[in-house]
Design an enzyme around this catalytic site. Structure first.
Site, PDB file in Angstrom:
ATOM      1  N   CYS A 238      19.608  28.128  20.756  1.00 49.90           N
ATOM      2  CA  CYS A 238      20.106  26.814  20.499  1.00 49.90           C
ATOM      3  C   CYS A 238      20.640  27.167  18.914  1.00 49.90           C
ATOM      4  CB  CYS A 238      18.864  25.773  20.422  1.00 49.90           C
ATOM      5  SG  CYS A 238      19.198  24.358  19.391  1.00 49.90           S
TER       6      CYS A 238
ATOM      7  N   CYS B  78      19.239  24.681  16.198  1.00 49.29           N
ATOM      8  CA  CYS B  78      17.818  25.156  15.951  1.00 49.29           C
ATOM      9  C   CYS B  78      17.689  26.293  14.957  1.00 49.29           C
ATOM     10  CB  CYS B  78      17.226  25.653  17.393  1.00 49.29           C
ATOM     11  SG  CYS B  78      17.080  24.467  18.483  1.00 49.29           S
TER      12      CYS B  78
END
Length: 107
Positions: A32, A35
């Site tokens: 991600c 993230c």
């Protein structure tokens, strides 16, 4: 100085639900992009708040049952816990100021 830790299904209860301090749980995944952007921000928040609260990361790929239990639909999702109860949720990359403010409200 506090650091960002990791937790999993086996340790979630002791690390989060039974923690005497407020806890920010970051639900994330290795693949991600947002993230990865949030990671250094959480490191800064952890060093600035010190021992007043805990920050732990939960990898949703390795801990799908926790992600499902807390209704994680998109990542990164941060859930703030106090006294074992989820009190606030932030989805997506947030500013350091917003994250700190949310934690300080619980301290």
């Amino acid at each position: 100085m506090s650091t960002v830790g990791k937790t999993d299904v086996a340790n979630f209860e002791s690390d989060v639900l039974k923690n005497a301090k407020p806890v920010l749980v970051d639900f994330w995944a290795e693949w991600c992009g947002p993230c990865k952007t949030l990671g250094p921000v959480l490191d800064e928040v952890a060093s600035e708040i010190g021992e007043g609260a805990s920050i732990v990361k939960v990898n949703v790929d390795d801990n799908g049952e926790l992600a499902q239990q807390y209704g994680i639909r998109g990542i990164p999702t941060m859930i703030f816990f106090k006294d074992g109860q989820a009190t606030k949720t932030l989805v997506g990359v947030q500013t350091k100021e917003e994250i700190k403010k949310s934690l300080e409200e619980l301290m």
